[in-house]
Enzyme design. Structure first.
Site, PDB file in Angstrom:
ATOM      1  N   ARG A 121     -14.071  52.120   4.648  1.00 13.66           N
ATOM      2  CA  ARG A 121     -13.433  51.276   3.623  1.00 13.66           C
ATOM      3  C   ARG A 121     -13.079  52.057   2.360  1.00 13.66           C
ATOM      4  NH1 ARG A 121     -16.169  45.281   3.689  1.00 13.66           N
ATOM      5  NH2 ARG A 121     -15.635  44.759   5.835  1.00 13.66           N
ATOM      6  N   ASP A 166     -16.115  33.908  -8.367  1.00 10.06           N
ATOM      7  CA  ASP A 166     -16.397  35.025  -7.455  1.00 10.06           C
ATOM      8  C   ASP A 166     -16.434  36.290  -8.293  1.00 10.06           C
ATOM      9  OD1 ASP A 166     -16.164  35.343  -4.160  1.00 10.06           O
ATOM     10  OD2 ASP A 166     -15.768  37.194  -5.253  1.00 10.06           O
TER      11      ASP A 166
HETATM   12  C1  SAM Z   1     -18.421  35.930   2.833  1.00  4.15           C
HETATM   13  S1  SAM Z   1     -17.704  35.388   1.337  1.00  4.15           S
HETATM   14  C2  SAM Z   1     -18.189  33.690   1.334  1.00  4.15           C
HETATM   15  C3  SAM Z   1     -17.088  32.761   0.876  1.00  4.15           C
HETATM   16  C4  SAM Z   1     -17.418  31.266   0.961  1.00  4.15           C
HETATM   17  N1  SAM Z   1     -18.530  30.923   0.128  1.00  4.15           N
HETATM   18  C5  SAM Z   1     -17.677  30.863   2.382  1.00  4.15           C
HETATM   19  O1  SAM Z   1     -18.819  30.631   2.761  1.00  4.15           O
HETATM   20  O2  SAM Z   1     -16.713  30.783   3.142  1.00  4.15           O
HETATM   21  C6  SAM Z   1     -18.813  36.127   0.124  1.00  4.15           C
HETATM   22  C7  SAM Z   1     -18.225  36.170  -1.279  1.00  4.15           C
HETATM   23  O3  SAM Z   1     -19.281  36.459  -2.193  1.00  4.15           O
HETATM   24  C8  SAM Z   1     -18.753  37.248  -3.232  1.00  4.15           C
HETATM   25  N2  SAM Z   1     -19.848  37.955  -3.915  1.00  4.15           N
HETATM   26  C9  SAM Z   1     -20.582  39.000  -3.490  1.00  4.15           C
HETATM   27  N3  SAM Z   1     -21.460  39.386  -4.417  1.00  4.15           N
HETATM   28  C10 SAM Z   1     -21.291  38.563  -5.473  1.00  4.15           C
HETATM   29  C11 SAM Z   1     -21.907  38.466  -6.764  1.00  4.15           C
HETATM   30  N4  SAM Z   1     -22.855  39.321  -7.168  1.00  4.15           N
HETATM   31  N5  SAM Z   1     -21.474  37.501  -7.604  1.00  4.15           N
HETATM   32  C12 SAM Z   1     -20.490  36.642  -7.226  1.00  4.15           C
HETATM   33  N6  SAM Z   1     -19.870  36.692  -6.020  1.00  4.15           N
HETATM   34  C13 SAM Z   1     -20.266  37.642  -5.163  1.00  4.15           C
HETATM   35  C14 SAM Z   1     -17.792  38.186  -2.512  1.00  4.15           C
HETATM   36  O4  SAM Z   1     -16.822  38.742  -3.391  1.00  4.15           O
HETATM   37  C15 SAM Z   1     -17.186  37.260  -1.457  1.00  4.15           C
HETATM   38  O5  SAM Z   1     -15.965  36.705  -1.866  1.00  4.15           O
END
Ligand code: SAM
Length: 307
Positions: free
Chosen positions: A53, A162
């Site tokens: 990546r 996010d």
């Molecule tokens: C797998 S996605 C989940 C999206 C949605 N909640 C779902 O279940 O479909 C995980 C998201 O968490 C966000 N994320 C990761 N670490 C984070 C943090 N420290 N604070 C806020 N968001 C975070 C990522 O950018 C990503 O968009």
């Protein structure tokens, strides 16, 4: 605008196969940075993923090797690249009405009394924490509109946050590929989405967009939000955090919600630590917040409200 891109060095330090190598020390530096800044754990098993990546970033910026890239990312001039690195490393997989049973519970149990309260003048707040590209908060909005088409006239709003600014921008655009229509029921599609004139995708309608406010927010940092929340969706986010950070997150969610509010988490996540005593299981990975005991900190009125 200040040019933060470093002067490229003589050329990539290729190994015998012509690839730019990433040493164990390079990987550790990247993993530590991502853990410290964002709480996201990158175990050694993810080294190949991290390599693939980030290789594009290393090449396109003209660095000789991952060590030079790490030096840049850790410098003041490299702050914008930290965000790029984060975007490259986070998992943003999501889709409309993911884990549909949560939306069924919302429709049948959670939203009707909240809508009634809003009709009586109460303020109702939902939060999609870790909303990725917006499918989750818009699924909340569509579920709400199906029950309450005049929601925009009431004080009901959805905060969508996010850490990744690219995801926030995509959520605000509200444009999705046609293939994603499949997860949205026909009545909701016809009432709350519009064909995208420039392509074969679709856009979430103004009625639903008006209910959702997108903002960048790091869940392991300060929360400049007021609350209290009535519903929190934080699904498939905490799974990337250490056990200690997860425990703290559940406690903070319990503290920023009203008693009787609901917390929904991802299918492979579970509540651990002190928050277990505050969260009553009411369905598959769905919890009701119990009243706080005397001495619990009242955090529902912190500063700098965005919602
Ligand atoms: C797998 S996605 C989940 C999206 C949605 N909640 C779902 O279940 O479909 C995980 C998201 O968490 C966000 N994320 C990761 N670490 C984070 C943090 N420290 N604070 C806020 N968001 C975070 C990522 O950018 C990503 O968009």
């Amino acid at each position: 605008m200040i040019e933060t891109r470093p002067t490229p060095v003589a050329g990539p330090a290729l190994d015998a196969t012509g690839a730019i190598p990433m040493s164990q020390a390079d990987f550790n530096r990247i993993a530590n940075r991502v853990q410290d800044d964002y709480g996201i754990q990158l175990p050694l098993a993810k080294k190949d993923l991290v390599y693939s990546r980030l290789l594009r970033r290393v090449r396109s910026l003209g660095f000789a090797d991952f060590g030079a890239y790490c030096d840049h990312v850790e410098s003041v001039a490299g702050l914008p690249e930290r965000t790029e690195m984060l975007s490259a490393l986070t998992t943003n997989v999501t889709h409309f009405f993911r884990e549909r049973h949560h939306f069924d519970l919302l429709s049948s149990l959670v939203l009707p009394p909240l809508i009634e309260a809003a009709r009586r003048g109460s303020r109702v707040r939902l939060w999609s924490a870790g909303c990725s590209s917006g499918q989750e908060p818009y699924s909340l909005a569509l579920t709400l509109l199906a029950l309450c088409p005049d929601a925009a006239r009431l004080d009901i709003r959805i905060l969508a946050t996010d850490i990744d600014p690219k995801m926030i921008a995509r959520g605000k655009d509200a444009l999705y590929p046609a293939a994603e229509r499949i997860a949205i029921s026909e009545p909701l599609l016809s009432r709350f989405t519009e064909a995208e004139p420039m392509g074969d995708g679709f856009r979430i309608s103004e009625a639903a967009r008006a209910l959702v406010t997108f903002a960048p927010l790091n869940l392991i940092g300060d929360w400049p939000i007021r609350g209290p929340f009535d519903v929190i969706f934080c699904r498939n986010v905490a799974i990337y955090f250490s056990a200690a950070i997860q425990e703290r997150l559940w406690q903070r969610f319990a503290a920023i919600t009203r008693p009787g509010a609901y917390l929904f988490i991802g299918h492979s996540e579970r509540i651990t630590g002190p928050a277990e005593a505050r969260l009553e299981n009411v369905g598959i990975t769905a919890y009701r917040v119990l009243p706080q005991h005397d001495g619990d900190r009242q955090t529902s009125d912190s500063t700098g409200a965005t919602q």
